[in-house]
Design an enzyme around this catalytic site. Structure first.
Site, PDB file in Angstrom:
ATOM      1  N   LYS A 112      13.265  -1.982  -8.400  1.00 34.52           N
ATOM      2  CA  LYS A 112      13.920  -1.192  -7.353  1.00 34.52           C
ATOM      3  C   LYS A 112      14.343  -2.094  -6.199  1.00 34.52           C
ATOM      4  O   LYS A 112      15.411  -1.946  -5.638  1.00 34.52           O
ATOM      5  CB  LYS A 112      13.014  -0.072  -6.830  1.00 34.52           C
ATOM      6  CG  LYS A 112      13.787   0.827  -5.858  1.00 34.52           C
ATOM      7  CD  LYS A 112      12.943   1.937  -5.307  1.00 34.52           C
ATOM      8  CE  LYS A 112      12.027   1.481  -4.225  1.00 34.52           C
ATOM      9  NZ  LYS A 112      12.725   1.082  -2.989  1.00 34.52           N
ATOM     10  N   HIS A 156       2.282   4.716  -5.116  1.00 36.28           N
ATOM     11  CA  HIS A 156       2.764   5.857  -5.906  1.00 36.28           C
ATOM     12  C   HIS A 156       2.792   5.447  -7.379  1.00 36.28           C
ATOM     13  O   HIS A 156       2.408   4.310  -7.722  1.00 36.28           O
ATOM     14  CB  HIS A 156       4.145   6.307  -5.416  1.00 36.28           C
ATOM     15  CG  HIS A 156       5.136   5.185  -5.303  1.00 36.28           C
ATOM     16  ND1 HIS A 156       5.671   4.547  -6.396  1.00 36.28           N
ATOM     17  CD2 HIS A 156       5.663   4.557  -4.215  1.00 36.28           C
ATOM     18  CE1 HIS A 156       6.495   3.616  -6.011  1.00 36.28           C
ATOM     19  NE2 HIS A 156       6.511   3.577  -4.667  1.00 36.28           N
ATOM     20  N   GLN A 165      15.025  -8.461  -3.653  1.00 35.30           N
ATOM     21  CA  GLN A 165      13.725  -9.098  -3.418  1.00 35.30           C
ATOM     22  C   GLN A 165      13.270  -9.848  -4.686  1.00 35.30           C
ATOM     23  O   GLN A 165      12.794 -10.989  -4.606  1.00 35.30           O
ATOM     24  CB  GLN A 165      12.700  -8.034  -3.039  1.00 35.30           C
ATOM     25  CG  GLN A 165      11.263  -8.528  -3.049  1.00 35.30           C
ATOM     26  CD  GLN A 165      10.288  -7.521  -2.489  1.00 35.30           C
ATOM     27  OE1 GLN A 165      10.203  -7.348  -1.283  1.00 35.30           O
ATOM     28  NE2 GLN A 165       9.535  -6.845  -3.339  1.00 35.30           N
ATOM     29  N   SER A 222       9.477   5.609  -4.216  1.00 37.95           N
ATOM     30  CA  SER A 222       9.396   4.657  -3.108  1.00 37.95           C
ATOM     31  C   SER A 222       8.400   5.188  -2.094  1.00 37.95           C
ATOM     32  O   SER A 222       8.294   6.404  -1.888  1.00 37.95           O
ATOM     33  CB  SER A 222      10.776   4.548  -2.449  1.00 37.95           C
ATOM     34  OG  SER A 222      10.665   3.961  -1.177  1.00 37.95           O
ATOM     35  N   GLY A 227       0.818  -1.214   0.000  1.00 44.04           N
ATOM     36  CA  GLY A 227       0.000   0.000   0.000  1.00 44.04           C
ATOM     37  C   GLY A 227       0.847   1.256   0.000  1.00 44.04           C
ATOM     38  O   GLY A 227       2.031   1.223  -0.320  1.00 44.04           O
ATOM     39  N   ASN A 228       0.209   2.401   0.345  1.00 46.56           N
ATOM     40  CA  ASN A 228       0.857   3.714   0.272  1.00 46.56           C
ATOM     41  C   ASN A 228       1.428   3.890  -1.142  1.00 46.56           C
ATOM     42  O   ASN A 228       2.602   4.191  -1.330  1.00 46.56           O
ATOM     43  CB  ASN A 228       1.958   3.827   1.343  1.00 46.56           C
ATOM     44  CG  ASN A 228       2.437   5.258   1.504  1.00 46.56           C
ATOM     45  OD1 ASN A 228       1.729   6.218   1.177  1.00 46.56           O
ATOM     46  ND2 ASN A 228       3.642   5.419   1.991  1.00 46.56           N
ATOM     47  N   HIS A 237       4.027   1.964  -8.393  1.00 43.09           N
ATOM     48  CA  HIS A 237       3.091   0.841  -8.249  1.00 43.09           C
ATOM     49  C   HIS A 237       2.088   0.833  -9.412  1.00 43.09           C
ATOM     50  O   HIS A 237       1.738  -0.226  -9.930  1.00 43.09           O
ATOM     51  CB  HIS A 237       2.299   0.960  -6.936  1.00 43.09           C
ATOM     52  CG  HIS A 237       3.123   0.797  -5.698  1.00 43.09           C
ATOM     53  ND1 HIS A 237       3.422   1.853  -4.862  1.00 43.09           N
ATOM     54  CD2 HIS A 237       3.689  -0.293  -5.139  1.00 43.09           C
ATOM     55  CE1 HIS A 237       4.134   1.407  -3.844  1.00 43.09           C
ATOM     56  NE2 HIS A 237       4.319   0.115  -3.988  1.00 43.09           N
TER      57      HIS A 237
END
Ligand code: PAF
Length: 284
Positions: A153, A32, A157, A189, A29-30, A35
């Site tokens: 980024k 930008h 991961q 980010s 979430g959050n 995403h």
């Protein structure tokens, strides 16, 4: 766009969508523009795009920002609707971790990634990638996507997840998408929101240093250690607390030989209290 909080609702909907391919974008979430780019990429190749929003306690260290990580579900849903997501899956912690007693996540089954997860960010965030591998495994079982999209980024991961999918035979295609950047070069980010306006301007220095290393490699330099040390010093002189600047092989994040041609320069450093990561692929 459908919003579900439980696995039962999610499965009931997805099981009714016979014959449609499912693309998946896991997030915390959050959101930008970076995403949104992942969702657009998924949208361009899937019948249905599912986006998960879950701030995963298992991947945060004791002194990290789990408690303060912004929870912005309503604003996130507005952005996702605009970019054409079909389903948002936003489970509670108890839904994701069924035996969670409210206190002790150590009672959970953990997916242990290989040693590739112990270097770079894994060295300074012990348990982080086991937390990521565990939640991504759970999400893959829940959503059962045909493919899943991740941003480059978080390069390490992405590598850990590619390994997870291969070694645990998930049969899910993993799509890596280039980092979206501000005009200054700063990688987008969720944690940029912690920066003051002044810090945000300064934060572009991280990518600028990666670019300098890239140019040096393209000009034939192979003294990897010296190049990285130079970048670390330059950042420190500007007030950064540098975790690492490293040159690695793209394929497996191992230390590359001088003849390797597919490299990635990775960095993590703190500006004030905010830890930022970034990287730059170099194809020689
Ligand atoms: O990259 C992220 O936002 C998270 O690590 C992920 C993949 C959603 C797992 O919690």
């Amino acid at each position: 766009m459908q919003l579900f909080h439980t696995l039962r609702e999610l499965r009931a909907f997805l099981d009714s969508q016979t014959g449609k391919s499912v693309g998946f974008v896991p997030t915390m979430g959050n959101l930008h523009a970076g995403h949104c780019e992942l969702v657009s990429q998924a949208k361009s190749r899937a019948g249905i795009v599912v986006v998960s929003i879950f701030v995963n306690p298992l991947q945060f260290g004791a002194n990290e920002d789990f408690g303060s990580y912004p929870r912005t579900l309503q604003a996130d849903c507005e952005q996702l609707r605009a970019v054409g997501a079909d389903v948002v899956f936003a489970p509670a912690v108890e839904e994701m971790y069924p035996d969670f007693n409210g206190q002790d996540l150590r009672q959970q089954i953990i997916v242990q990634p290989p040693p590739m997860a112990d270097v770079l960010c894994g060295a300074s965030r012990p348990g982080h990638f086991a937390g990521v591998a565990t939640v991504v495994t759970k999400l893959f079982h829940m959503v059962k996507p045909d493919f899943a999209v991740f941003g480059k980024k978080d390069y390490q991961q992405l590598m850990v997840i590619r390994t997870l999918v291969r070694q645990l035979n998930f049969g899910i295609e993993i799509v890596g998408v280039d980092t979206r950047r501000e005009v200054s070069g700063l990688a987008m980010s969720s944690r940029n929101g912690y920066l003051t306006a002044e810090q945000k301007t300064q934060a572009a220095q991280l990518y600028a240093q990666l670019q300098q290393v890239r140019v040096a490699l393209e000009n034939g330099r192979r003294d990897y250690e010296a190049l990285c040390k130079q970048a670390v010093l330059a950042l420190q002189q500007e007030g950064w607390q540098v975790d690492y600047v490293e040159i690695r092989a793209q394929q497996d994040l191992s230390t590359p030989s001088a003849s390797q041609t597919e490299l990635v320069v990775l960095a993590a450093a703190k500006l004030g209290n905010t830890r930022l990561i970034d990287n730059c692929e170099v194809n020689l």
